[in-house]
Design a protein around this motif. Structure first.
Motif, PDB file in Angstrom:
ATOM      1  N   SER A   1     -43.814  -6.245  -9.864  1.00 58.81           N
ATOM      2  CA  SER A   1     -42.462  -6.188 -10.465  1.00 58.81           C
ATOM      3  C   SER A   1     -42.212  -4.832 -11.124  1.00 58.81           C
ATOM      4  O   SER A   1     -41.602  -4.751 -12.192  1.00 58.81           O
ATOM      5  CB  SER A   1     -42.281  -7.314 -11.495  1.00 58.81           C
ATOM      6  OG  SER A   1     -42.459  -8.573 -10.886  1.00 58.81           O
ATOM      7  N   GLN A   2     -42.705  -3.770 -10.492  1.00 57.01           N
ATOM      8  CA  GLN A   2     -42.541  -2.416 -11.017  1.00 57.01           C
ATOM      9  C   GLN A   2     -41.554  -1.641 -10.152  1.00 57.01           C
ATOM     10  O   GLN A   2     -41.674  -1.627  -8.922  1.00 57.01           O
ATOM     11  CB  GLN A   2     -43.887  -1.674 -11.030  1.00 57.01           C
ATOM     12  CG  GLN A   2     -44.925  -2.279 -11.947  1.00 57.01           C
ATOM     13  CD  GLN A   2     -46.291  -1.624 -11.764  1.00 57.01           C
ATOM     14  OE1 GLN A   2     -46.587  -1.038 -10.728  1.00 57.01           O
ATOM     15  NE2 GLN A   2     -47.135  -1.721 -12.779  1.00 57.01           N
ATOM     16  N   LEU A   3     -40.591  -1.036 -10.812  1.00 57.20           N
ATOM     17  CA  LEU A   3     -39.664  -0.134 -10.130  1.00 57.20           C
ATOM     18  C   LEU A   3     -39.580   1.166 -10.925  1.00 57.20           C
ATOM     19  O   LEU A   3     -39.673   1.149 -12.159  1.00 57.20           O
ATOM     20  CB  LEU A   3     -38.276  -0.762 -10.002  1.00 57.20           C
ATOM     21  CG  LEU A   3     -38.098  -1.825  -8.912  1.00 57.20           C
ATOM     22  CD1 LEU A   3     -36.719  -2.465  -9.018  1.00 57.20           C
ATOM     23  CD2 LEU A   3     -38.297  -1.225  -7.519  1.00 57.20           C
ATOM     24  N   PRO A   4     -39.409   2.304 -10.244  1.00 57.73           N
ATOM     25  CA  PRO A   4     -39.293   3.572 -10.975  1.00 57.73           C
ATOM     26  C   PRO A   4     -38.067   3.576 -11.882  1.00 57.73           C
ATOM     27  O   PRO A   4     -37.060   2.904 -11.612  1.00 57.73           O
ATOM     28  CB  PRO A   4     -39.147   4.615  -9.845  1.00 57.73           C
ATOM     29  CG  PRO A   4     -39.709   3.945  -8.628  1.00 57.73           C
ATOM     30  CD  PRO A   4     -39.396   2.497  -8.783  1.00 57.73           C
ATOM     31  N   THR A   5     -38.151   4.335 -12.970  1.00 58.74           N
ATOM     32  CA  THR A   5     -36.989   4.538 -13.828  1.00 58.74           C
ATOM     33  C   THR A   5     -35.975   5.422 -13.107  1.00 58.74           C
ATOM     34  O   THR A   5     -36.272   6.023 -12.070  1.00 58.74           O
ATOM     35  CB  THR A   5     -37.401   5.219 -15.139  1.00 58.74           C
ATOM     36  OG1 THR A   5     -37.913   6.536 -14.824  1.00 58.74           O
ATOM     37  CG2 THR A   5     -38.475   4.408 -15.860  1.00 58.74           C
ATOM     38  N   ALA A   6     -34.772   5.511 -13.678  1.00 57.24           N
ATOM     39  CA  ALA A   6     -33.736   6.357 -13.063  1.00 57.24           C
ATOM     40  C   ALA A   6     -34.200   7.811 -12.976  1.00 57.24           C
ATOM     41  O   ALA A   6     -33.978   8.498 -11.963  1.00 57.24           O
ATOM     42  CB  ALA A   6     -32.444   6.263 -13.880  1.00 57.24           C
ATOM     43  N   LEU A   7     -34.872   8.292 -14.045  1.00 55.51           N
ATOM     44  CA  LEU A   7     -35.371   9.669 -14.035  1.00 55.51           C
ATOM     45  C   LEU A   7     -36.463   9.831 -12.985  1.00 55.51           C
ATOM     46  O   LEU A   7     -36.506  10.847 -12.265  1.00 55.51           O
ATOM     47  CB  LEU A   7     -35.906  10.044 -15.417  1.00 55.51           C
ATOM     48  CG  LEU A   7     -36.338  11.508 -15.607  1.00 55.51           C
ATOM     49  CD1 LEU A   7     -35.150  12.454 -15.416  1.00 55.51           C
ATOM     50  CD2 LEU A   7     -36.955  11.709 -16.989  1.00 55.51           C
ATOM     51  N   ALA A   8     -37.338   8.836 -12.857  1.00 55.85           N
ATOM     52  CA  ALA A   8     -38.405   8.909 -11.857  1.00 55.85           C
ATOM     53  C   ALA A   8     -37.839   8.871 -10.441  1.00 55.85           C
ATOM     54  O   ALA A   8     -38.339   9.567  -9.549  1.00 55.85           O
ATOM     55  CB  ALA A   8     -39.395   7.767 -12.063  1.00 55.85           C
ATOM     56  N   TRP A   9     -36.778   8.071 -10.224  1.00 56.79           N
ATOM     57  CA  TRP A   9     -36.123   8.061  -8.908  1.00 56.79           C
ATOM     58  C   TRP A   9     -35.643   9.459  -8.544  1.00 56.79           C
ATOM     59  O   TRP A   9     -35.799   9.911  -7.403  1.00 56.79           O
ATOM     60  CB  TRP A   9     -34.934   7.103  -8.907  1.00 56.79           C
ATOM     61  CG  TRP A   9     -35.240   5.679  -8.582  1.00 56.79           C
ATOM     62  CD1 TRP A   9     -35.026   4.586  -9.381  1.00 56.79           C
ATOM     63  CD2 TRP A   9     -35.800   5.159  -7.371  1.00 56.79           C
ATOM     64  NE1 TRP A   9     -35.429   3.431  -8.751  1.00 56.79           N
ATOM     65  CE2 TRP A   9     -35.904   3.753  -7.514  1.00 56.79           C
ATOM     66  CE3 TRP A   9     -36.230   5.749  -6.175  1.00 56.79           C
ATOM     67  CZ2 TRP A   9     -36.403   2.936  -6.501  1.00 56.79           C
ATOM     68  CZ3 TRP A   9     -36.739   4.935  -5.175  1.00 56.79           C
ATOM     69  CH2 TRP A   9     -36.821   3.550  -5.338  1.00 56.79           C
ATOM     70  N   THR A  10     -35.047  10.146  -9.517  1.00 60.79           N
ATOM     71  CA  THR A  10     -34.568  11.512  -9.271  1.00 60.79           C
ATOM     72  C   THR A  10     -35.741  12.430  -8.941  1.00 60.79           C
ATOM     73  O   THR A  10     -35.658  13.259  -8.013  1.00 60.79           O
ATOM     74  CB  THR A  10     -33.820  12.046 -10.506  1.00 60.79           C
ATOM     75  OG1 THR A  10     -32.783  11.131 -10.869  1.00 60.79           O
ATOM     76  CG2 THR A  10     -33.213  13.417 -10.224  1.00 60.79           C
TER      77      THR A  10
END
Length: 314
Positions: free
Chosen positions: A277-286
Motif C-alpha cells: 500500500s505504498q505510493l510515491p508522494t507528489a514530489l517523488a512522482w516528479t
C-alpha cells in the motif's frame, strides 16, 4: 503475425524486466525474517546449473567459461555484487518505487564515468540530462522533509556499482561472451555471500533495529519449505530473466530496447501499491519523471553517437 527482430527484442526485454521484478517482491517480503546473504546463497546455487545450460545454448559450448581473464571476471562480479547488495539493502527499508527509481540513476553515472575513464565527450544533451536526473534524485530524497532515511543512499550506491559493472562489461565484452560473464558473476555472488555468512551466520551481530542493517547482519535462519522455495525461485527468475534480456540485446539494437528497461519503475509502483500500500508522494512522482526523462535523453544521445561513429569504431 510476423514480428520484426526489433519488436521481438523489445517484447523479450519487457517480459524479462517483469520477471526480474518478481525477485524484488520476494526479497522485500522476506527481508524482515532472513539475512540477504542467505537469500543470495540459495539463489546462486539454484541458478548455477541453469546458467550452465544457458552458456551451452547461447555460446554452443561450455568452454567459454574458461578464460585467462578470470581475475577481471571476478572483479566485475564483485562490482555487481556490491551494486545489488546495496540495492536490496535499500529495498528492505524504502518504498519499492522510490528504490527502483533511485537505482535508475545508473545511466547518469555511466555518462560521468565514461567521460572520466574513456574520455568520452559529454554533449549539451547529456549535461542537461545529468542536471535533470540529479534534480529528480533530490526530489525523491526530499532533504527538506522532516525525516531523511540514510537508506535512500543505498540504491544510489547500487546505481554507481552497476554503472562500473556495465563499463567493465564494455571492456570484457571484447573477448568474453555475455553468458560466460553472467556465469562468473553468479560464482562471485555465491563466494561473497558465503563470506558474509561466515561473518554474520552465527547470529553474533543480531539486534540491529534499522531494516537495512538487520537484513545484512542477521544470523542464518531456519526456514519452512515455502520460504526455501521462494528463495530458490529467485534463482530461476534470475536465469530466465537473464535469458530474455540477453536475447533482447542480441536480437535488436540496444538503442531500441534499452529505453524499455524503465518499465521496471512501472512494476515497482504496481507491486509497492499491491503488496505494501505504498505510493510515491507528489514530489517523488516528479522526481521519478525527471529521472526517466534524463535516462531516456542519455540513451538517445548514446544511440546518436553510435550511428555517427565511423564503421568499426564500436
Amino acid at each position: 503475425m510476423q514480428l520484426t527482430a526489433t519488436t521481438r527484442g523489445i517484447l523479450a526485454l519487457v517480459v524479462g524486466i517483469a520477471v526480474f521484478s518478481l525477485q524484488d517482491v520476494i526479497l522485500k517480503r522476506l527481508s524482515g525474517d532472513y539475512p540477504l546473504y542467505q537469500a543470495m546463497i540459495i539463489r546462486s546455487l539454484t541458478a548455477a546449473p541453469l546458467l550452465l545450460i544457458i552458456v551451452r545454448v547461447l555460446d554452443g559450448r561450455l568452454s567459454t567459461i574458461i578464460t585467462p581473464n578470470w581475475g577481471w571476471m571476478l572483479a566485475r562480479g564483485l562490482l555487481n555484487f556490491v551494486a545489488y547488495t546495496a540495492y536490496y539493502l535499500g529495498l528492505a527499508a524504502m518504498p519499492m518505487a522510490d528504490t527502483v527509481a533511485l537505482f535508475f540513476t545508473a545511466p547518469l553515472f555511466i555518462t560521468i564515468i565514461a567521460a572520466l575513464v574513456f574520455k568520452e565527450r559529454i554533449g549539451p544533451t547529456n549535461l542537461f540530462a545529468l542536471g535533470a536526473g540529479f534534480a529528480g534524485m533530490l526530489m525523491i530524497f526530499n532533504p527538506s522533509g522532516s525525516v531523511f532515511d540514510p537508506a535512500a543512499l543505498l540504491p544510489v550506491l547500487g546505481a554507481l556499482g552497476y554503472a562500473l559493472t556495465q563499463l567493465a562489461t564494455r571492456v570484457l565484452g571484447r573477448t568474453e561472451t555475455t553468458a560466460a560473464m553472467t556465469f562468473w558473476g553468479n560464482l562471485t555472488f555465491l563466494a561473497t555471500a558465503l563470506a558474509l555468512a561466515a561473518v554474520f551466520g552465527t547470529g553474533a551481530h543480531d539486534g540491529a533495529s534499522h531494516p537495512s542493517l538487520a537484513f545484512l547482519t542477521r544470523g542464518w535462519q531456519d526456514m519452512p519449505a515455502r520460504d526455501l522455495l521462494l528463495f530458490m525461485a529467485c534463482g530461476v527468475i534470475a536465469a530466465v530473466g537473464l535469458s530474455l534480456l540477453t536475447y533482447a540485446y542480441r536480437t535488436a539494437p540496444s538503442s531500441s530496447v534499452a529505453p524499455f528497461e524503465y518499465s521496471f519503475i512501472i512494476w515497482g509502483v504496481l507491486w509497492g501499491w499491491l503488496f505494501w500500500s505504498q505510493l510515491p508522494t507528489a514530489l517523488a512522482w516528479t522526481g521519478i519523471a525527471l529521472l526517466i526523462a534524463a535516462g531516456l535523453l542519455v540513451i538517445r544521445a548514446e544511440a546518436r553517437n553510435e550511428k555517427a561513429a565511423p564503421e568499426g569504431a564500436a
